[in-house]
Design an enzyme around this catalytic site. Structure first.
Site, PDB file in Angstrom:
ATOM      1  N   ASP A  41     -19.124   0.467 -24.223  1.00 43.85           N
ATOM      2  CA  ASP A  41     -18.673  -0.723 -23.730  1.00 43.85           C
ATOM      3  C   ASP A  41     -17.152  -0.385 -23.088  1.00 43.85           C
ATOM      4  OD1 ASP A  41     -20.990  -2.193 -23.854  1.00 43.85           O
ATOM      5  OD2 ASP A  41     -20.433  -3.419 -24.935  1.00 43.85           O
ATOM      6  N   VAL A  54      -9.145  -0.923 -36.997  1.00 43.01           N
ATOM      7  CA  VAL A  54      -8.220   0.149 -36.358  1.00 43.01           C
ATOM      8  C   VAL A  54      -7.309  -0.533 -35.703  1.00 43.01           C
ATOM      9  CG1 VAL A  54      -8.318   2.282 -35.116  1.00 43.01           C
ATOM     10  CG2 VAL A  54     -10.159   1.984 -36.707  1.00 43.01           C
ATOM     11  N   GLY A  78     -21.295  -0.200 -34.095  1.00 41.56           N
ATOM     12  CA  GLY A  78     -22.224  -0.805 -33.109  1.00 41.56           C
ATOM     13  C   GLY A  78     -23.137   0.289 -32.751  1.00 41.56           C
ATOM     14  N   GLY A 128     -22.804   2.645 -30.337  1.00 42.07           N
ATOM     15  CA  GLY A 128     -22.109   3.919 -30.133  1.00 42.07           C
ATOM     16  C   GLY A 128     -21.630   4.537 -31.514  1.00 42.07           C
ATOM     17  N   GLU A 163     -30.777 -16.484 -21.799  1.00 41.66           N
ATOM     18  CA  GLU A 163     -31.550 -16.600 -22.945  1.00 41.66           C
ATOM     19  C   GLU A 163     -31.151 -17.820 -23.966  1.00 41.66           C
ATOM     20  OE1 GLU A 163     -32.655 -11.660 -23.425  1.00 41.66           O
ATOM     21  OE2 GLU A 163     -30.808 -12.332 -24.145  1.00 41.66           O
ATOM     22  N   GLN A 203     -27.950   0.884 -24.105  1.00 41.74           N
ATOM     23  CA  GLN A 203     -28.251   2.542 -24.148  1.00 41.74           C
ATOM     24  C   GLN A 203     -26.919   3.520 -23.600  1.00 41.74           C
ATOM     25  OE1 GLN A 203     -30.638   4.535 -24.398  1.00 41.74           O
ATOM     26  NE2 GLN A 203     -31.931   2.912 -25.465  1.00 41.74           N
TER      27      GLN A 203
HETATM   28  C1  LIG Z   1     -24.856 -11.527 -26.718  1.00 41.01           C
HETATM   29  C2  LIG Z   1     -25.041 -10.093 -26.251  1.00 41.01           C
HETATM   30  C3  LIG Z   1     -26.382  -9.776 -25.687  1.00 41.01           C
HETATM   31  C4  LIG Z   1     -26.796  -8.631 -25.296  1.00 41.01           C
HETATM   32  N1  LIG Z   1     -27.921  -8.052 -24.781  1.00 41.01           N
HETATM   33  C5  LIG Z   1     -28.064  -6.827 -24.300  1.00 41.01           C
HETATM   34  C6  LIG Z   1     -29.470  -6.555 -23.950  1.00 41.01           C
HETATM   35  O1  LIG Z   1     -30.266  -7.204 -23.970  1.00 41.01           O
HETATM   36  N2  LIG Z   1     -29.527  -5.113 -23.566  1.00 41.01           N
HETATM   37  C7  LIG Z   1     -28.577  -4.296 -23.571  1.00 41.01           C
HETATM   38  O2  LIG Z   1     -29.044  -3.186 -23.332  1.00 41.01           O
HETATM   39  N3  LIG Z   1     -27.359  -4.588 -24.110  1.00 41.01           N
HETATM   40  C8  LIG Z   1     -27.169  -5.871 -24.306  1.00 41.01           C
HETATM   41  N4  LIG Z   1     -25.851  -6.325 -24.691  1.00 41.01           N
HETATM   42  C9  LIG Z   1     -24.825  -5.254 -24.579  1.00 41.01           C
HETATM   43  C10 LIG Z   1     -24.959  -4.397 -25.686  1.00 41.01           C
HETATM   44  O3  LIG Z   1     -24.633  -5.108 -27.012  1.00 41.01           O
HETATM   45  C11 LIG Z   1     -23.422  -3.381 -25.765  1.00 41.01           C
HETATM   46  O4  LIG Z   1     -23.392  -2.707 -24.622  1.00 41.01           O
HETATM   47  C12 LIG Z   1     -23.371  -2.430 -26.770  1.00 41.01           C
HETATM   48  O5  LIG Z   1     -23.378  -3.091 -28.156  1.00 41.01           O
HETATM   49  C13 LIG Z   1     -22.199  -1.511 -26.588  1.00 41.01           C
HETATM   50  O6  LIG Z   1     -22.091  -0.507 -27.808  1.00 41.01           O
HETATM   51  P1  LIG Z   1     -20.736  -0.112 -28.307  1.00 41.01           P
HETATM   52  O7  LIG Z   1     -20.933   0.811 -29.570  1.00 41.01           O
HETATM   53  O8  LIG Z   1     -19.857   0.420 -27.352  1.00 41.01           O
HETATM   54  O9  LIG Z   1     -20.125  -1.530 -28.811  1.00 41.01           O
HETATM   55  P2  LIG Z   1     -20.410  -2.514 -30.016  1.00 41.01           P
HETATM   56  O10 LIG Z   1     -21.944  -2.506 -30.205  1.00 41.01           O
HETATM   57  O11 LIG Z   1     -19.998  -3.781 -29.594  1.00 41.01           O
HETATM   58  O12 LIG Z   1     -19.807  -1.844 -31.121  1.00 41.01           O
HETATM   59  C14 LIG Z   1     -18.429  -1.944 -31.590  1.00 41.01           C
HETATM   60  C15 LIG Z   1     -17.995  -1.909 -32.898  1.00 41.01           C
HETATM   61  O13 LIG Z   1     -16.782  -1.557 -32.980  1.00 41.01           O
HETATM   62  C16 LIG Z   1     -16.358  -2.308 -34.202  1.00 41.01           C
HETATM   63  N5  LIG Z   1     -14.842  -2.579 -33.920  1.00 41.01           N
HETATM   64  C17 LIG Z   1     -14.296  -3.308 -32.667  1.00 41.01           C
HETATM   65  N6  LIG Z   1     -13.120  -3.114 -32.735  1.00 41.01           N
HETATM   66  C18 LIG Z   1     -12.659  -2.606 -33.878  1.00 41.01           C
HETATM   67  C19 LIG Z   1     -11.445  -2.130 -34.460  1.00 41.01           C
HETATM   68  N7  LIG Z   1     -10.202  -2.562 -34.045  1.00 41.01           N
HETATM   69  N8  LIG Z   1     -11.525  -1.334 -35.606  1.00 41.01           N
HETATM   70  C20 LIG Z   1     -12.771  -0.999 -36.050  1.00 41.01           C
HETATM   71  N9  LIG Z   1     -14.057  -1.352 -35.629  1.00 41.01           N
HETATM   72  C21 LIG Z   1     -13.929  -2.063 -34.527  1.00 41.01           C
HETATM   73  C22 LIG Z   1     -17.221  -3.590 -34.068  1.00 41.01           C
HETATM   74  O14 LIG Z   1     -16.985  -4.287 -35.375  1.00 41.01           O
HETATM   75  C23 LIG Z   1     -18.576  -2.933 -33.963  1.00 41.01           C
HETATM   76  O15 LIG Z   1     -19.134  -2.285 -34.991  1.00 41.01           O
HETATM   77  C24 LIG Z   1     -25.681  -7.622 -25.155  1.00 41.01           C
HETATM   78  C25 LIG Z   1     -24.124  -7.993 -25.621  1.00 41.01           C
HETATM   79  C26 LIG Z   1     -24.127  -9.306 -26.216  1.00 41.01           C
HETATM   80  C27 LIG Z   1     -22.693  -9.468 -26.836  1.00 41.01           C
END
Ligand SMILES: Cc1cc2nc3c(=O)[nH]c(=O)nc-3n(C[C@H](O)[C@H](O)[C@H](O)COP(=O)(O)OP(=O)(O)OC[C@H]3O[C@@H](n4cnc5c(N)ncnc54)[C@H](O)[C@@H]3O)c2cc1C
Length: 494
Positions: A327, A93, A27, A29, A189, A339
């Site tokens: 997150d 994982v 994702g 990060g 939205e 961000q």
């Molecule tokens: C519908 C929606 C709308 C949003 N709108 C906004 C917005 O307008 N502006 C904004 O800033 N933020 C928005 N967000 C929030 C934003 O998308 C998240 O804060 C962001 O994606 C967090 O990034 P991350 O890398 O922590 O997690 P994520 O981007 O969720 O990535 C997690 C990754 O880990 C992988 N994963 C999960 N569990 C495992 C596992 N056990 N083993 C291997 N891989 C795994 C997933 O497949 C994914 O690739 C929104 C979120 C959603 C759901």
């Protein structure tokens, strides 16, 4: 049939004697962390349970037929193709052993153990039903491409079923009622887009029903729409949603959800049943369960949403080589936004690179808030940037610019703009395709004990007799599901 234990326990052989960085998640990060290590003297192995990077903020546009799934979910392997020090592995994982410095992942019954010198965990968050997980069967969340495609099928499918019912002279109100639970940015939205579909896009498409008759209801237990945006923008947004035809029900807690509708409970204790076949759950998040695994080994605290407490430099207490970003973390009340994940992952990459170069330790992680925004309908959005509070067309233009910058890949930007022109200037939605499988597959798979692993042969030698027995068992299970449905033990027959 119970899921067979994975039979392979293969350790990944390091590609070189360089420092090995494992990144969990593709994702915001995971991808930005991996990219930030491009020039570092390390090998990066990204392990993620999907083969794509997902731009979650635009999932609602996939669900409502504006964008195709590929436009917001490019293959991670392609995005990283030119980054020679990066390797991508598909797998969920399931365990992280901090003492042994290994990550264990599974895919379709295949197990892999990957050693690391440094680890960045960016596994994100899932939907929370606040302890009512059985709601999920009838009110899908919006966290993945599967969710968005299932919702697309359910939304457009509801109009199809209503047309069919109306042509037979039946009451189809329950089919033409759409309830979105959660009045945060995603809920706003989603409700706005379903209303535009009903009142603008589909008005000429049906004969027996008028799509304009559709009710779109946005429900939230909170007293205002978009709480983090403040009272003024919340009130403005509510008014604009109502102008679009959305019924906004605030102070209303969803207490039950089933196939035919949901029950909301008001502060004064009164209850109301809403008949609605299509429900969307956009309320509440729960951090990835890997946080729990890490907390158990470090004693780091978990908050109510399952987010793990990390040190100011995003490392785990006692494990300076392990970073958690995005997150999954609870630090200084940082919000769950893209961000935070991007900046956190870039910070972690810089610390890893700096350590290898013998540089002085970095200052603690500091989040720079670039603002937040939510789109209500075409040409209308709200945005908070520093002290600025923007509404209407200006905020919408800002939304457009920001999303174009962050969509991954030049081709995806071009095609997204084309689709936006079709949907915002015209009234078309070119991504309305959905299949029966998209609508029902998630529920069907969840009824298998081992999920998708139940449907493939296990690694190792192929045993035809065991395979036959396994398939017989699956068939018996499917027959039992049909019996439960036919006798109305599960679901309600039309
Ligand atoms: C519908 C929606 C709308 C949003 N709108 C906004 C917005 O307008 N502006 C904004 O800033 N933020 C928005 N967000 C929030 C934003 O998308 C998240 O804060 C962001 O994606 C967090 O990034 P991350 O890398 O922590 O997690 P994520 O981007 O969720 O990535 C997690 C990754 O880990 C992988 N994963 C999960 N569990 C495992 C596992 N056990 N083993 C291997 N891989 C795994 C997933 O497949 C994914 O690739 C929104 C979120 C959603 C759901």
């Amino acid at each position: 049939m119970t899921a067979e234990a994975p039979t392979l326990d293969r350790a990944l052989v390091p590609r070189s004697d360089r420092h090995q960085v494992v990144v969990v998640g593709s994702g915001f990060g995971g991808l930005f962390g991996t990219k930030a290590l491009r020039d570092a003297d390390v090998d990066v192995t990204m392990i993620a349970k999907t083969s794509h990077h997902l731009f979650q903020p635009l999932l609602y546009q996939v669900a409502t037929g504006i964008l195709s799934e590929g436009e917001i979910a490019p293959p991670t392997r392609e995005v990283l193709a030119r980054q020679k020090n990066a390797q991508v592995l598909l797998g969920e994982v399931t365990d992280i052993d901090l003492a042994a410095r290994t990550v264990t992942s599974h895919v379709l019954g295949r197990e892999l153990v990957t050693p690391y010198d440094s680890l960045i965990v960016a596994a994100g968050a899932g939907q929370s039903y606040f302890g009512n997980d059985h709601f999920a069967e009838f009110a899908p969340g919006m966290k993945s491409i599967d969710d968005a495609l299932e919702l697309r099928g359910r939304i457009f499918g509801a109009f199809e079923m209503a047309e069919l019912g109306a042509a037979r002279g039946e009451n189809v109100d329950h089919l033409l009622t759409f309830v979105v639970v959660g009045a945060g940015p995603t809920g706003v939205e989603m409700a706005g887009q379903i209303a535009e579909l009903a009142h603008r896009t589909l008005t000429r498409d049906f004969r027996a029903i008028s799509s304009r008759r559709a009710r779109v209801i946005l429900v939230d237990a909170a007293p205002q729409v978009l709480p983090p945006f403040g009272a003024r923008l919340g009130t403005w947004t509510k008014k604009k949603l109502e102008d679009l035809g959305v019924e906004v029900m605030l102070g209303a807690l969803v207490s039950e959800v089933d196939e035919r509708g949901l029950v909301v409970k008001y502060k004064d204790g009164s209850e109301e049943h809403i008949s609605a076949v299509t429900k969307v759950w956009a309320a509440g998040v729960q951090a990835n369960p890997l946080g729990k695994t890490l907390a158990a080994q470090t004693g780091a605290p978990l908050d109510r949403a399952g987010r793990i407490g990390v040190n100011p430099d995003l490392t785990l207490p006692g494990y300076p080589e392990v970073f958690v970003v995005g997150d999954m973390i609870a630090l200084d009340n940082l919000p769950g936004v893209a961000q935070v994940a991007i900046q956190g992952a870039k910070y972690a990459a810089k610390v890893i690179d700096g350590r290898l170069k013998g540089k002085a330790p970095q200052k603690p992680f500091k989040y720079f808030d670039k603002g937040s925004m939510a789109i209500i309908s075409r040409f209308r959005a709200v945005a908070v940037v520093g002290k600025l509070r923007l509404t209407g067309f200006v905020a919408w233009l800002m939304w457009l610019g920001v999303h174009l910058v962050y969509i991954t890949g030049f081709k995806n930007r071009v095609t997204a703009v084309l689709h936006w022109l079709i949907s915002f200037l015209g009234r078309g939605r070119s991504e309305r395709t959905s299949t029966e499988q998209q609508i029902f597959a998630r529920v069907a798979l969840q009824r298998l004990t081992g999920g998708t692993s139940d449907l493939v042969s296990q690694p190792g030698e192929y045993d035809a007799e065991a395979e036959r027995r396994r398939r017989d068992e699956l068939e018996q299970r499917a027959a039992e599901e049909v019996r439960l449905t036919d006798t109305q033990v599960r679901g309600v027959k039309a």
